[in-house]
Design an enzyme around this catalytic site. Structure first.
Site, PDB file in Angstrom:
ATOM      1  N   GLY A 170       0.823  -1.213   0.000  1.00  0.00           N
ATOM      2  CA  GLY A 170       0.000   0.000   0.000  1.00  0.00           C
ATOM      3  C   GLY A 170       0.846   1.248   0.000  1.00  0.00           C
ATOM      4  O   GLY A 170       2.064   1.192  -0.213  1.00  0.00           O
ATOM      5  N   ASN A 171       0.216   2.394   0.232  1.00  0.00           N
ATOM      6  CA  ASN A 171       0.949   3.651   0.298  1.00  0.00           C
ATOM      7  C   ASN A 171       0.309   4.564   1.336  1.00  0.00           C
ATOM      8  O   ASN A 171      -0.725   4.239   1.903  1.00  0.00           O
ATOM      9  CB  ASN A 171       1.025   4.313  -1.086  1.00  0.00           C
ATOM     10  CG  ASN A 171      -0.359   4.625  -1.645  1.00  0.00           C
ATOM     11  OD1 ASN A 171      -1.061   5.467  -1.132  1.00  0.00           O
ATOM     12  ND2 ASN A 171      -0.755   3.898  -2.699  1.00  0.00           N
ATOM     13  N   TYR A 172       0.900   5.710   1.569  1.00  0.00           N
ATOM     14  CA  TYR A 172       0.481   6.583   2.672  1.00  0.00           C
ATOM     15  C   TYR A 172      -0.718   7.477   2.356  1.00  0.00           C
ATOM     16  O   TYR A 172      -1.118   8.275   3.194  1.00  0.00           O
ATOM     17  CB  TYR A 172       1.648   7.481   3.085  1.00  0.00           C
ATOM     18  CG  TYR A 172       2.777   6.757   3.765  1.00  0.00           C
ATOM     19  CD1 TYR A 172       2.557   6.010   4.913  1.00  0.00           C
ATOM     20  CD2 TYR A 172       4.078   6.825   3.257  1.00  0.00           C
ATOM     21  CE1 TYR A 172       3.594   5.355   5.545  1.00  0.00           C
ATOM     22  CE2 TYR A 172       5.120   6.172   3.882  1.00  0.00           C
ATOM     23  CZ  TYR A 172       4.881   5.438   5.030  1.00  0.00           C
ATOM     24  OH  TYR A 172       5.905   4.798   5.658  1.00  0.00           O
TER      25      TYR A 172
END
Ligand code: CTP
Length: 399
Positions: free
Chosen positions: A211-213
């Protein structure tokens, strides 16, 4: 922060214990710049005083329709005429019956009968009263007349009987007011806008993902700002934020799911604002069971995800806005993306800049267009950034 300045909201408060929540609502609407005028029934004053609303809105609340001293009789016509929205919060079973029958024997029902403004009614009562055939028939009548009925929610009301009857949350009601203001006065009325938001999650196994932020806040701000201006909005979201009122929310997780949802929703749409942080890679195959820890470690094989924006670029009638998150050569990289993905606009931000960190309510962006134009915006709340982007979208749609 959204903006309701120059908008007139008449708040009708009736006699339910939930009336204290109307104070919170009056405060929120006032803080957003709206001119809030409160009208109350006698029964409402048993639960909360006109002084409470006067203190919160800076304006006299009206209760007695025969009070010649304060000119209440003339006031109701004036309020009814000026209102952009009439919000009846909370609405008791008795008030709902009055509205359905067209009675006008208190300040609230009188204003409702005299106004041409859109009306939102937020019921709050004991669940047995709500479920009663009489109430349900009256609610159906109101809906048929175009009244927006928000709630009641299921929960534990003050009376203790668990069931549907609890007043909708003030934030939801504010969303409904903003939605109605947009529907009556918005410059995006009649346009269908698709917005994507959040970071996609690409599963590794049933408990882990790549995932990412991204928080999704920028995309939600665009969706809400478009709704506030009257657009029909679909939000394809991979984020976990509260659902905005009046927005068609499609929840997804993976890039593949987002691709399918965006392609489907863009059919018949007029604009796409792709604020989502789509993962560029996904695990080649997700394990069916939870992967066990091994001393040797693991190597993940990642394969490219589809480029959703580039695919939609084929739909030429759609106004397409992309985002570019860059950590170097902001404008050069963003301009290349604008070209490669066939976009009308790209909103570029430097993810290394102070104040523009992931999850923040603020953002600092540069907006680039097809004709070589470049607009550098200051650090602004995401809602304000969204409004600036939509100004550009509105201009493109008008062409
Ligand atoms: N985007 C997309 N599908 C992808 C990746 C990105 O639709 N698989 C969209 C994003 O929603 C954004 C724009 O393309 O509106 C640019 O995203 P960004 O991540 O900045 O660019 P990438 O194309 O992924 O390029 P890079 O990661 O190399 O910077």
């Amino acid at each position: 922060m959204y903006n309701l300045s120059d908008r007139s909201v008449v708040l009708g408060v009736t006699g339910s214990i939930a009336a204290y929540k109307a104070a919170d609502l009056a405060s929120k609407l006032t803080q957003a710049g709206a001119l809030v005028d409160v009208v109350m029934t006698d029964a409402a004053t048993r639960f909360i005083t006109p002084l409470t609303f006067y203190s919160l809105t800076g304006r006299q609340a009206h209760v007695d329709m025969f009070d010649t001293a304060s000119g209440a009789a003339e006031v109701h016509v004036e309020l009814a005429r000026r209102a952009d929205v009439l919000a009846i919060v909370p609405a008791t079973a008795t008030t709902i019956a009055r509205l359905a029958l067209g009675l006008a024997d208190d300040m609230v029902s009188l204003t409702a009968l005299a106004t041409k403004a859109p009306i939102v009614v937020c019921p709050a009562m004991d669940s047995q009263m709500w479920e009663h055939e009489a109430t349900q028939t009256h609610v159906d009548t109101l809906k048929r007349r175009g009244v927006l009925v928000v709630g009641p929610e299921v929960g534990r009301p003050a009376s203790g009987h668990v069931g549907a009857g609890r007043l909708a949350e003030p934030d939801t009601i504010v969303g409904a007011v903003r939605y109605l203001v947009g529907k009556s006065k918005g410059d995006l009325l009649g346009w269908k806008i698709v917005v994507s938001a959040g970071g996609t999650r690409e599963p590794i196994d049933p408990v882990r993902y790549v995932g990412n932020y991204s928080s999704g806040k920028m995309g939600y701000a665009v969706a809400e700002a478009a709704r506030d201006r009257g657009a029909e909005v679909t939000l394809v979201s991979a984020a976990s934020l509260p659902a905005p009122f009046g927005v068609n929310l499609v929840l997804v997780q993976r890039a593949e799911e987002m691709r399918e949802a965006v392609a489907r929703e863009c059919e018949g749409a007029d604009g796409l604002v792709m604020a989502a942080a789509v993962a560029d890679y996904q695990p080649a195959a997700a394990a069916g069971h939870k992967m066990k820890r091994t001393k040797a470690g693991v190597t993940l094989e990642l394969v490219a995800t589809p480029d959703i924006l580039a695919e939609v670029a084929k739909a030429d009638r759609l106004v397409r806005v992309g985002f570019a998150a860059e950590s170097q050569d902001l404008v050069v990289n963003a301009r290349e993306k604008l070209r490669a993905k066939g976009l009308h606009l790209i909103v570029a931000n430097d993810i290394t800049a102070a104040g523009s960190v992931f999850g923040s309510d603020m953002n600092q962006v540069v907006v680039l267009d097809r004709d070589g134009g470049q607009e550098e915006l200051p650090l602004l709340p995401k809602y304000e950034v969204a409004r600036r982007i939509l100004d550009r979208v509105a201009a493109l749609l008008a062409k």
